[in-house]
Design a protein around this motif. Structure first.
Motif, PDB file in Angstrom:
ATOM      1  N   PRO A  12      -7.260 -21.424 -45.510  1.00  0.00           N
ATOM      2  CA  PRO A  12      -8.592 -21.206 -44.928  1.00  0.00           C
ATOM      3  C   PRO A  12      -8.535 -20.507 -43.578  1.00  0.00           C
ATOM      4  O   PRO A  12      -9.387 -19.667 -43.269  1.00  0.00           O
ATOM      5  N   LEU A  13      -7.525 -20.827 -42.782  1.00  0.00           N
ATOM      6  CA  LEU A  13      -7.380 -20.176 -41.480  1.00  0.00           C
ATOM      7  C   LEU A  13      -7.104 -18.689 -41.655  1.00  0.00           C
ATOM      8  O   LEU A  13      -7.719 -17.849 -40.985  1.00  0.00           O
ATOM      9  N   LEU A  14      -6.230 -18.354 -42.572  1.00  0.00           N
ATOM     10  CA  LEU A  14      -5.916 -16.956 -42.848  1.00  0.00           C
ATOM     11  C   LEU A  14      -7.132 -16.218 -43.398  1.00  0.00           C
ATOM     12  O   LEU A  14      -7.409 -15.084 -43.004  1.00  0.00           O
ATOM     13  N   ALA A  15      -7.874 -16.853 -44.285  1.00  0.00           N
ATOM     14  CA  ALA A  15      -9.071 -16.238 -44.851  1.00  0.00           C
ATOM     15  C   ALA A  15     -10.117 -15.988 -43.762  1.00  0.00           C
ATOM     16  O   ALA A  15     -10.785 -14.950 -43.768  1.00  0.00           O
ATOM     17  N   LEU A  16     -10.262 -16.917 -42.835  1.00  0.00           N
ATOM     18  CA  LEU A  16     -11.214 -16.747 -41.739  1.00  0.00           C
ATOM     19  C   LEU A  16     -10.836 -15.579 -40.844  1.00  0.00           C
ATOM     20  O   LEU A  16     -11.676 -14.734 -40.507  1.00  0.00           O
ATOM     21  N   VAL A  17      -9.578 -15.498 -40.471  1.00  0.00           N
ATOM     22  CA  VAL A  17      -9.116 -14.403 -39.608  1.00  0.00           C
ATOM     23  C   VAL A  17      -9.280 -13.062 -40.310  1.00  0.00           C
ATOM     24  O   VAL A  17      -9.776 -12.092 -39.721  1.00  0.00           O
ATOM     25  N   ILE A  18      -8.902 -12.988 -41.576  1.00  0.00           N
ATOM     26  CA  ILE A  18      -9.026 -11.735 -42.318  1.00  0.00           C
ATOM     27  C   ILE A  18     -10.494 -11.351 -42.477  1.00  0.00           C
ATOM     28  O   ILE A  18     -10.862 -10.187 -42.356  1.00  0.00           O
ATOM     29  N   GLY A  19     -11.351 -12.331 -42.738  1.00  0.00           N
ATOM     30  CA  GLY A  19     -12.784 -12.050 -42.862  1.00  0.00           C
ATOM     31  C   GLY A  19     -13.380 -11.480 -41.588  1.00  0.00           C
ATOM     32  O   GLY A  19     -14.174 -10.535 -41.629  1.00  0.00           O
ATOM     33  N   ILE A  20     -12.992 -12.039 -40.454  1.00  0.00           N
ATOM     34  CA  ILE A  20     -13.488 -11.531 -39.172  1.00  0.00           C
ATOM     35  C   ILE A  20     -12.980 -10.118 -38.926  1.00  0.00           C
ATOM     36  O   ILE A  20     -13.729  -9.239 -38.485  1.00  0.00           O
ATOM     37  N   LEU A  21     -11.709  -9.883 -39.224  1.00  0.00           N
ATOM     38  CA  LEU A  21     -11.152  -8.539 -39.035  1.00  0.00           C
ATOM     39  C   LEU A  21     -11.836  -7.511 -39.930  1.00  0.00           C
ATOM     40  O   LEU A  21     -12.063  -6.368 -39.514  1.00  0.00           O
ATOM     41  N   ILE A  22     -12.177  -7.912 -41.161  1.00  0.00           N
ATOM     42  CA  ILE A  22     -12.862  -6.982 -42.067  1.00  0.00           C
ATOM     43  C   ILE A  22     -14.262  -6.661 -41.555  1.00  0.00           C
ATOM     44  O   ILE A  22     -14.735  -5.530 -41.677  1.00  0.00           O
ATOM     45  N   LEU A  23     -14.927  -7.641 -40.963  1.00  0.00           N
ATOM     46  CA  LEU A  23     -16.249  -7.370 -40.384  1.00  0.00           C
ATOM     47  C   LEU A  23     -16.152  -6.382 -39.230  1.00  0.00           C
ATOM     48  O   LEU A  23     -17.015  -5.527 -39.055  1.00  0.00           O
ATOM     49  N   ILE A  24     -15.095  -6.500 -38.431  1.00  0.00           N
ATOM     50  CA  ILE A  24     -14.936  -5.619 -37.270  1.00  0.00           C
ATOM     51  C   ILE A  24     -14.408  -4.250 -37.688  1.00  0.00           C
ATOM     52  O   ILE A  24     -14.887  -3.221 -37.222  1.00  0.00           O
ATOM     53  N   PHE A  25     -13.407  -4.246 -38.554  1.00  0.00           N
ATOM     54  CA  PHE A  25     -12.765  -3.008 -39.000  1.00  0.00           C
ATOM     55  C   PHE A  25     -12.805  -2.926 -40.529  1.00  0.00           C
ATOM     56  O   PHE A  25     -11.842  -3.328 -41.191  1.00  0.00           O
ATOM     57  N   PRO A  26     -13.881  -2.418 -41.120  1.00  0.00           N
ATOM     58  CA  PRO A  26     -13.994  -2.402 -42.592  1.00  0.00           C
ATOM     59  C   PRO A  26     -12.895  -1.602 -43.295  1.00  0.00           C
ATOM     60  O   PRO A  26     -12.610  -1.848 -44.467  1.00  0.00           O
ATOM     61  N   ARG A  27     -12.263  -0.679 -42.613  1.00  0.00           N
ATOM     62  CA  ARG A  27     -11.232   0.136 -43.261  1.00  0.00           C
ATOM     63  C   ARG A  27      -9.964  -0.634 -43.576  1.00  0.00           C
ATOM     64  O   ARG A  27      -9.145  -0.187 -44.370  1.00  0.00           O
ATOM     65  N   ILE A  28      -9.767  -1.793 -42.947  1.00  0.00           N
ATOM     66  CA  ILE A  28      -8.534  -2.539 -43.194  1.00  0.00           C
ATOM     67  C   ILE A  28      -8.649  -3.477 -44.390  1.00  0.00           C
ATOM     68  O   ILE A  28      -7.770  -4.293 -44.617  1.00  0.00           O
ATOM     69  N   LEU A  29      -9.727  -3.354 -45.157  1.00  0.00           N
ATOM     70  CA  LEU A  29      -9.935  -4.255 -46.294  1.00  0.00           C
ATOM     71  C   LEU A  29      -8.767  -4.210 -47.266  1.00  0.00           C
ATOM     72  O   LEU A  29      -8.279  -5.254 -47.709  1.00  0.00           O
ATOM     73  N   ASN A  30      -8.297  -3.036 -47.615  1.00  0.00           N
ATOM     74  CA  ASN A  30      -7.185  -2.922 -48.573  1.00  0.00           C
ATOM     75  C   ASN A  30      -5.922  -3.600 -48.045  1.00  0.00           C
ATOM     76  O   ASN A  30      -5.247  -4.326 -48.784  1.00  0.00           O
TER      77      ASN A  30
END
Length: 49
Positions: A12-30
């Protein structure tokens, strides 16, 4: 207070951090999805060895 990072607390911690990063930088989704899958796969396999 003893903080142990195991699969149950790390996912859950990893999912939260990745989710926040995707909101800030959508290009890093892949990269975020690939890294998440690799981490989950390694954690899953490590329990068998």
């Amino acid at each position: 207070m003893n903080l142990s990072l195991n699969a149950i607390t790390l996912q859950p911690l990893l999912a939260l951090v990745i989710g926040i990063l995707i909101l800030i930088f959508p290009r890093i989704l892949n990269y975020a999805v690939a890294a998440y899958l690799i981490v989950i796969g390694v954690m899953g396999l490590s329990s068998h060895f």
